[in-house]
Design an enzyme around this catalytic site. Structure first.
Site, PDB file in Angstrom:
ATOM      1  CD  GLU A  82       4.687 -14.973  -1.197  1.00  0.00           C
ATOM      2  OE1 GLU A  82       3.688 -15.718  -1.122  1.00  0.00           O
ATOM      3  OE2 GLU A  82       5.818 -15.319  -0.827  1.00  0.00           O
TER       4      GLU A  82
ATOM      5  CG  HIS B 157      -0.935 -14.856  -0.109  1.00  0.00           C
ATOM      6  ND1 HIS B 157      -0.858 -14.707  -1.476  1.00  0.00           N
ATOM      7  CD2 HIS B 157       0.264 -15.343   0.285  1.00  0.00           C
ATOM      8  CE1 HIS B 157       0.334 -15.095  -1.893  1.00  0.00           C
ATOM      9  NE2 HIS B 157       1.034 -15.479  -0.834  1.00  0.00           N
TER      10      HIS B 157
ATOM     11  CG  ASP C 166      -2.916 -13.529  -3.811  1.00  0.00           C
ATOM     12  OD1 ASP C 166      -2.974 -13.425  -2.559  1.00  0.00           O
ATOM     13  OD2 ASP C 166      -2.572 -14.586  -4.370  1.00  0.00           O
TER      14      ASP C 166
ATOM     15  CG  ASN D  19       8.188 -13.522   2.371  1.00  0.00           C
ATOM     16  OD1 ASN D  19       7.764 -12.373   2.271  1.00  0.00           O
ATOM     17  ND2 ASN D  19       7.712 -14.523   1.645  1.00  0.00           N
TER      18      ASN D  19
ATOM     19  CD  GLU E 298       4.776 -19.829   3.961  1.00  0.00           C
ATOM     20  OE1 GLU E 298       4.815 -21.076   4.015  1.00  0.00           O
ATOM     21  OE2 GLU E 298       4.064 -19.211   3.153  1.00  0.00           O
TER      22      GLU E 298
END
Ligand code: XIL
Length: 299
Positions: free
Chosen positions: A235, A206, A237, A169, A127
């Site tokens: 990750e 996400h 979701d 990432n 990030e």
């Protein structure tokens, strides 16, 4: 195939999940983990504050426990994460300049050395870019040590564990047209051109539902891959777990040879950091949701 991991393995990919190490004592949780998944990422236990709570004092217990659990069951481990502006211990948050740069590099070296040979992929840097239209680096204590901090972290990680695949990432790098996606793309291209050791890009993914699952996600995956790096969905979701968005995400990964696998960010909705959005593949009772079947059938 009847499990996510075995289904993904048919095309040489993995299907993984984030694991909260304290939940390994919950047999309902661990039964699903062991049955369905062949890759794990520590949800919090390998972050900087967890591994080095006091400067120079390392806490390996929880991370080691997950690595043990995984290796004894042939699950691959993604290390998450060596350098990040968030979840820094207080001592690091209060540092700056050369002192912080040295502390960051020492953390990268110590952690990658401790886990050498046991981690398939490291999220070396997490990030580091700004949201929105600027395409700029995120302002952080690490960025203020000099914008070459990212490549310095990658070089230190390569030296410490030459066999781990080293990833950058981030989130909101899913839509190919976004400034943030383009900025990360330019960094990866630059690293490849100058020989900075980077092997992969992780797209956290996400998603907030059909509206933010971008129709050009596959273009994003293939465009990064064309730079000569692997891509990972790290990750995943999705708000309310719509079956179509999950299915599309899987199909996009399968369409890109360098998309090596998918990790969902938790097992049951009740385990999720977004539990109020029910974004995962299993409900709180451990039952398979419609999205689970959509994913399994797509794999
Ligand atoms: C989240 C965890 O799921 C939470 O338990 C924790 O409180 C905060 O961090 N991007 C990342 C992950 O890279 O490490 C974050 O995990 C979610 C967003």
């Amino acid at each position: 195939e009847t499990t996510l991991g075995a289904a993904a393995a048919q095309s040489g990919r993995y299907f993984g999940t984030a694991v909260a190490v304290n939940r390994l004592n919950d047999s309902a949780y661990t039964n699903i983990l062991n049955r369905e998944f062949n890759q794990v990422t520590a949800e919090n236990e390998m972050k900087i504050d967890a591994l080095q709570p006091q400067q120079g004092q390392f806490n390996w217990g929880n991370g080691d426990r997950l690595v043990q659990h995984a290796r004894s069951r042939n699950m691959q481990v993604r290390g998450h994460t060596l350098a990040w502006h968030s979840q820094q211990p207080d001592w690091m948050r209060n540092m700056s300049g050369q002192q912080l740069r040295n502390a960051m590099l020492n953390h990268v070296t110590q952690v990658a050395t401790h886990y050498r040979g046991q981690i398939a992929w490291w999220d070396v840097v997490n990030e580091a870019f700004e949201d929105g239209s600027s395409g700029a680096r995120r302002n952080s204590n690490l960025e203020r040590t000099g914008s070459d901090w990212i490549e310095a972290a990658f070089r230190a990680a390569r030296t410490a564990d030459p066999n781990a695949q080293l990833c950058y990432n981030d989130y909101n790098i899913d839509n190919w047209n976004d400034a943030k996606t383009q900025a990360v793309y330019r960094m990866v291209r630059d690293f490849k051109q100058r020989g900075v050791p980077i092997d992969c890009v992780g797209l956290q993914s996400h998603f907030t539902g059909g509206s933010n699952y971008p129709s050009n996600y596959r273009t994003t995956l293939s465009s990064f891959a064309a730079l000569g790096v692997d891509v990972h969905i790290t990750e995943l979701d999705i708000r309310n777990a719509p079956s179509d968005a999950y299915r599309n995400t899987v199909n996009d990964c399968l369409a890109v040879p360098r998309c090596k696998g998918i990790t969902v960010w938790g097992i049951r909705d009740s385990d999720s950091w977004r539990s109020n959005e029910s974004p995962l593949l299993f409900d709180g009772g451990g039952n398979k949701k419609a999205a689970y079947n959509a994913v399994l059938n797509a794999l």
